[in-house]
Design a protein around this motif. Structure first.
Motif, PDB file in Angstrom:
ATOM      1  N   GLY A  35       0.797  -1.220   0.000  1.00  0.00           N
ATOM      2  CA  GLY A  35       0.000   0.000   0.000  1.00  0.00           C
ATOM      3  C   GLY A  35       0.826   1.265   0.000  1.00  0.00           C
ATOM      4  O   GLY A  35       2.016   1.250   0.285  1.00  0.00           O
ATOM      5  N   TRP A  36       0.148   2.363  -0.329  1.00  0.00           N
ATOM      6  CA  TRP A  36       0.720   3.700  -0.227  1.00  0.00           C
ATOM      7  C   TRP A  36      -0.164   4.524   0.694  1.00  0.00           C
ATOM      8  O   TRP A  36      -1.384   4.546   0.541  1.00  0.00           O
ATOM      9  N   PHE A  37       0.486   5.194   1.630  1.00  0.00           N
ATOM     10  CA  PHE A  37      -0.178   6.122   2.529  1.00  0.00           C
ATOM     11  C   PHE A  37       0.456   7.489   2.367  1.00  0.00           C
ATOM     12  O   PHE A  37       1.567   7.608   1.866  1.00  0.00           O
ATOM     13  N   ARG A  38      -0.248   8.511   2.791  1.00  0.00           N
ATOM     14  CA  ARG A  38       0.342   9.848   2.783  1.00  0.00           C
ATOM     15  C   ARG A  38      -0.088  10.597   4.027  1.00  0.00           C
ATOM     16  O   ARG A  38      -1.139  10.327   4.611  1.00  0.00           O
ATOM     17  N   GLN A  39       0.765  11.528   4.418  1.00  0.00           N
ATOM     18  CA  GLN A  39       0.453  12.355   5.582  1.00  0.00           C
ATOM     19  C   GLN A  39       1.027  13.738   5.378  1.00  0.00           C
ATOM     20  O   GLN A  39       2.224  13.896   5.135  1.00  0.00           O
ATOM     21  N   ALA A  40       0.160  14.715   5.441  1.00  0.00           N
ATOM     22  CA  ALA A  40       0.570  16.117   5.366  1.00  0.00           C
ATOM     23  C   ALA A  40       0.671  16.662   6.789  1.00  0.00           C
ATOM     24  O   ALA A  40       0.024  16.140   7.705  1.00  0.00           O
ATOM     25  N   PRO A  41       1.452  17.701   7.004  1.00  0.00           N
ATOM     26  CA  PRO A  41       1.586  18.285   8.345  1.00  0.00           C
ATOM     27  C   PRO A  41       0.230  18.663   8.934  1.00  0.00           C
ATOM     28  O   PRO A  41      -0.592  19.300   8.266  1.00  0.00           O
ATOM     29  N   GLY A  42      -0.024  18.222  10.152  1.00  0.00           N
ATOM     30  CA  GLY A  42      -1.267  18.546  10.822  1.00  0.00           C
ATOM     31  C   GLY A  42      -2.463  17.735  10.374  1.00  0.00           C
ATOM     32  O   GLY A  42      -3.579  17.962  10.848  1.00  0.00           O
ATOM     33  N   GLU A  43      -2.248  16.793   9.479  1.00  0.00           N
ATOM     34  CA  GLU A  43      -3.347  15.977   8.969  1.00  0.00           C
ATOM     35  C   GLU A  43      -3.176  14.527   9.413  1.00  0.00           C
ATOM     36  O   GLU A  43      -2.071  14.092   9.755  1.00  0.00           O
ATOM     37  N   GLU A  44      -4.273  13.795   9.377  1.00  0.00           N
ATOM     38  CA  GLU A  44      -4.196  12.370   9.661  1.00  0.00           C
ATOM     39  C   GLU A  44      -3.630  11.624   8.457  1.00  0.00           C
ATOM     40  O   GLU A  44      -3.747  12.070   7.312  1.00  0.00           O
ATOM     41  N   ARG A  45      -3.015  10.500   8.746  1.00  0.00           N
ATOM     42  CA  ARG A  45      -2.500   9.669   7.669  1.00  0.00           C
ATOM     43  C   ARG A  45      -3.666   9.115   6.848  1.00  0.00           C
ATOM     44  O   ARG A  45      -4.689   8.720   7.413  1.00  0.00           O
ATOM     45  N   GLU A  46      -3.487   9.089   5.534  1.00  0.00           N
ATOM     46  CA  GLU A  46      -4.544   8.636   4.629  1.00  0.00           C
ATOM     47  C   GLU A  46      -4.038   7.477   3.779  1.00  0.00           C
ATOM     48  O   GLU A  46      -2.955   7.572   3.187  1.00  0.00           O
ATOM     49  N   GLY A  47      -4.796   6.422   3.717  1.00  0.00           N
ATOM     50  CA  GLY A  47      -4.484   5.330   2.812  1.00  0.00           C
ATOM     51  C   GLY A  47      -4.879   5.723   1.407  1.00  0.00           C
ATOM     52  O   GLY A  47      -6.028   6.107   1.158  1.00  0.00           O
ATOM     53  N   VAL A  48      -3.953   5.648   0.468  1.00  0.00           N
ATOM     54  CA  VAL A  48      -4.168   6.181  -0.868  1.00  0.00           C
ATOM     55  C   VAL A  48      -4.486   5.081  -1.875  1.00  0.00           C
ATOM     56  O   VAL A  48      -5.475   5.153  -2.604  1.00  0.00           O
ATOM     57  N   ALA A  49      -3.630   4.061  -1.942  1.00  0.00           N
ATOM     58  CA  ALA A  49      -3.804   3.000  -2.929  1.00  0.00           C
ATOM     59  C   ALA A  49      -3.126   1.744  -2.426  1.00  0.00           C
ATOM     60  O   ALA A  49      -2.194   1.802  -1.625  1.00  0.00           O
ATOM     61  N   ALA A  50      -3.614   0.613  -2.916  1.00  0.00           N
ATOM     62  CA  ALA A  50      -3.025  -0.668  -2.514  1.00  0.00           C
ATOM     63  C   ALA A  50      -3.182  -1.674  -3.639  1.00  0.00           C
ATOM     64  O   ALA A  50      -4.063  -1.548  -4.499  1.00  0.00           O
ATOM     65  N   ILE A  51      -2.314  -2.687  -3.593  1.00  0.00           N
ATOM     66  CA  ILE A  51      -2.383  -3.760  -4.566  1.00  0.00           C
ATOM     67  C   ILE A  51      -2.105  -5.083  -3.859  1.00  0.00           C
ATOM     68  O   ILE A  51      -1.256  -5.149  -2.959  1.00  0.00           O
ATOM     69  N   PHE A  52      -2.841  -6.114  -4.240  1.00  0.00           N
ATOM     70  CA  PHE A  52      -2.679  -7.432  -3.658  1.00  0.00           C
ATOM     71  C   PHE A  52      -1.751  -8.242  -4.557  1.00  0.00           C
ATOM     72  O   PHE A  52      -2.010  -8.383  -5.757  1.00  0.00           O
ATOM     73  N   THR A  53      -0.664  -8.775  -3.999  1.00  0.00           N
ATOM     74  CA  THR A  53       0.335  -9.441  -4.825  1.00  0.00           C
ATOM     75  C   THR A  53      -0.184 -10.726  -5.454  1.00  0.00           C
ATOM     76  O   THR A  53       0.344 -11.174  -6.454  1.00  0.00           O
ATOM     77  N   GLY A  54      -1.210 -11.337  -4.870  1.00  0.00           N
ATOM     78  CA  GLY A  54      -1.698 -12.604  -5.397  1.00  0.00           C
ATOM     79  C   GLY A  54      -2.327 -12.509  -6.770  1.00  0.00           C
ATOM     80  O   GLY A  54      -2.092 -13.365  -7.624  1.00  0.00           O
ATOM     81  N   ASP A  55      -3.120 -11.435  -6.980  1.00  0.00           N
ATOM     82  CA  ASP A  55      -3.813 -11.313  -8.267  1.00  0.00           C
ATOM     83  C   ASP A  55      -3.825  -9.890  -8.810  1.00  0.00           C
ATOM     84  O   ASP A  55      -4.548  -9.602  -9.762  1.00  0.00           O
ATOM     85  N   SER A  56      -3.047  -8.999  -8.182  1.00  0.00           N
ATOM     86  CA  SER A  56      -2.946  -7.593  -8.600  1.00  0.00           C
ATOM     87  C   SER A  56      -4.251  -6.822  -8.470  1.00  0.00           C
ATOM     88  O   SER A  56      -4.429  -5.793  -9.133  1.00  0.00           O
ATOM     89  N   SER A  57      -5.174  -7.298  -7.630  1.00  0.00           N
ATOM     90  CA  SER A  57      -6.356  -6.487  -7.327  1.00  0.00           C
ATOM     91  C   SER A  57      -5.925  -5.200  -6.664  1.00  0.00           C
ATOM     92  O   SER A  57      -4.949  -5.168  -5.932  1.00  0.00           O
ATOM     93  N   THR A  58      -6.675  -4.134  -6.924  1.00  0.00           N
ATOM     94  CA  THR A  58      -6.290  -2.820  -6.427  1.00  0.00           C
ATOM     95  C   THR A  58      -7.376  -2.171  -5.584  1.00  0.00           C
ATOM     96  O   THR A  58      -8.548  -2.536  -5.640  1.00  0.00           O
TER      97      THR A  58
END
Length: 128
Positions: A35-58
């Motif tokens: 997965g990819w997460f992001r966090q800006a100053p003063g903000e909560e961390r946000e999950g942005v995108a993910a991929i499953f290695t078994g079948d490349s589902s996103t």
């Protein structure tokens, strides 16, 4: 021991593109959520995108659908996040993360909880 190393951050003007890379070592199971997460100053961390290695589902957060694309090169054990049409609100430190996932059905909930065992060091993305 799983290790993640990110690269590809930088500064770009609004509307531009960047590609982040996350090189992963130390895992052998074909059942991981990357997965990819992001966090800006003063903000909560946000999950942005993910991929499953078994079948490349996103999985994509609503905020990036249609603009970000996650992909996986299993042979290189690297996953990528192509970010297009970047906006100033995309500015943040981006982190890649990895953890075991039983199936692609759980990666959305994993991203919403954000509890991953392995994390990269982060890479800065600035959009002006």
């Amino acid at each position: 021991h799983v290790q993640l190393v990110e690269s590809g951050g930088g500064s770009v003007q609004a509307g531009g593109s960047l590609r982040l890379s996350c090189a992963v070592s130390g895992y052998t199971l074909r059942s991981y959520c990357m997965g990819w997460f992001r966090q800006a100053p003063g903000e909560e961390r946000e999950g942005v995108a993910a991929i499953f290695t078994g079948d490349s589902s996103t999985y994509y957060a609503d905020s990036v659908k249609g603009r970000f694309t996650i992909s996986l090169d299993n042979a290189e054990k690297t996953h990528y996040q192509q970010m297009d049409d970047l906006k100033p609100e995309d500015s943040a430190t981006y982190y890649c993360a990895a953890d075991y996932a039983a199936s692609s059905a759980v990666i959305g909930s994993m991203m919403e909880r954000g509890r991953f065992s392995y994390w990269g060091q982060g890479t800065q993305v600035t959009v002006s």
